[in-house]
Design a protein around this motif. Structure first.
Motif, short mmCIF file in Angstrom:
data_model
loop_
_atom_site.label_atom_id
_atom_site.label_comp_id
_atom_site.label_asym_id
_atom_site.label_seq_id
_atom_site.Cartn_x
_atom_site.Cartn_y
_atom_site.Cartn_z
N ARG A 46 0.83 -1.20 0.00
CA ARG A 46 0.00 0.00 0.00
C ARG A 46 0.87 1.26 0.00
NH1 ARG A 46 -2.58 -1.07 4.38
NH2 ARG A 46 -4.08 -2.44 3.40
N LYS A 47 1.91 1.28 0.83
CA LYS A 47 2.82 2.43 0.89
C LYS A 47 3.59 2.59 -0.42
CE LYS A 47 1.96 3.81 5.05
NZ LYS A 47 1.14 5.00 5.23
N GLN A 48 3.99 1.48 -1.01
CA GLN A 48 4.70 1.56 -2.29
C GLN A 48 3.80 2.14 -3.37
OE1 GLN A 48 8.08 0.89 -2.84
NE2 GLN A 48 7.52 2.06 -4.66
N LYS A 49 2.54 1.76 -3.37
CA LYS A 49 1.59 2.32 -4.34
C LYS A 49 1.42 3.82 -4.11
CE LYS A 49 -2.94 1.92 -6.49
NZ LYS A 49 -2.72 3.20 -7.10
N GLU A 50 1.34 4.24 -2.85
CA GLU A 50 1.24 5.66 -2.55
C GLU A 50 2.46 6.42 -3.07
OE1 GLU A 50 0.56 6.34 1.63
OE2 GLU A 50 -1.15 4.97 1.67
N LEU A 51 3.65 5.86 -2.85
CA LEU A 51 4.88 6.49 -3.36
C LEU A 51 4.88 6.55 -4.88
CD1 LEU A 51 7.63 4.99 -1.02
CD2 LEU A 51 6.89 7.38 -1.14
N LYS B 15 5.03 9.87 -7.21
CA LYS B 15 6.05 10.04 -8.26
C LYS B 15 5.39 10.29 -9.62
CE LYS B 15 9.64 7.24 -6.12
NZ LYS B 15 10.37 5.97 -6.18
N ASP B 16 4.33 9.54 -9.91
CA ASP B 16 3.62 9.72 -11.18
C ASP B 16 3.01 11.12 -11.27
OD1 ASP B 16 4.22 7.16 -12.01
OD2 ASP B 16 2.23 6.34 -11.55
N LYS B 17 2.43 11.57 -10.17
CA LYS B 17 1.83 12.90 -10.15
C LYS B 17 2.90 13.97 -10.38
CE LYS B 17 -1.13 15.93 -7.34
NZ LYS B 17 -0.78 17.06 -8.12
N LYS B 18 4.05 13.82 -9.71
CA LYS B 18 5.14 14.80 -9.88
C LYS B 18 5.65 14.80 -11.31
CE LYS B 18 6.91 15.24 -5.22
NZ LYS B 18 8.09 15.08 -4.35
N SER B 19 5.78 13.63 -11.91
CA SER B 19 6.30 13.58 -13.28
C SER B 19 5.29 14.17 -14.25
CB SER B 19 6.70 12.16 -13.67
OG SER B 19 5.56 11.34 -13.82
N HIS B 20 4.01 13.97 -14.01
CA HIS B 20 2.97 14.55 -14.85
C HIS B 20 2.87 16.05 -14.66
CE1 HIS B 20 0.94 10.40 -15.29
NE2 HIS B 20 1.73 10.63 -16.29
N ASP B 21 3.03 16.51 -13.43
CA ASP B 21 3.01 17.95 -13.15
C ASP B 21 4.21 18.64 -13.81
OD1 ASP B 21 0.72 17.60 -11.68
OD2 ASP B 21 1.68 17.81 -9.73
N GLY B 22 5.33 17.94 -13.88
CA GLY B 22 6.54 18.49 -14.49
C GLY B 22 6.44 18.58 -16.00
#
Length: 84
Positions: A66-71, A75-82
């Motif tokens: 569960r924690k790995q999925k959250e991480l 990361k996916d959100k940050k890469s998409h925001d970038g």
């Protein structure tokens, strides 16, 4: 044994274990405390020590996934925001 590895003596569910790793003593005390706390809680449901250990392992792996999925989601959100 590698130079950075240390031996830790832990008492889990009234049984002694020696764990070898590169953690700090504080980390291993915290791990030991949480494992004992969780085992005590599970064993209060009148399950064997073996069954309690398996249930604790299932809970730990489930939490880890569960924690790995959250991480990964962060990361996916940050890469998409970038990309914007």
């Amino acid at each position: 044994m590698a130079a950075n590895k240390k031996r830790f003596k832990l008492k889990i569910a009234n049984k002694n274990y020696v764990v070898i790793g590169d953690s700090t003593p504080e980390h291993m005390r915290a791990v030991s405390h949480l494992v004992n706390e969780q085992l005590t809680e599970i064993m209060s449901e009148n399950v064997s020590r073996e069954d309690a250990a398996v249930l604790l392992a299932i809970n730990a792996v489930s939490d880890q996934l569960r924690k790995q999925k959250e991480l990964d989601d962060i990361k996916d959100k940050k890469s998409h925001d970038g990309e914007q």
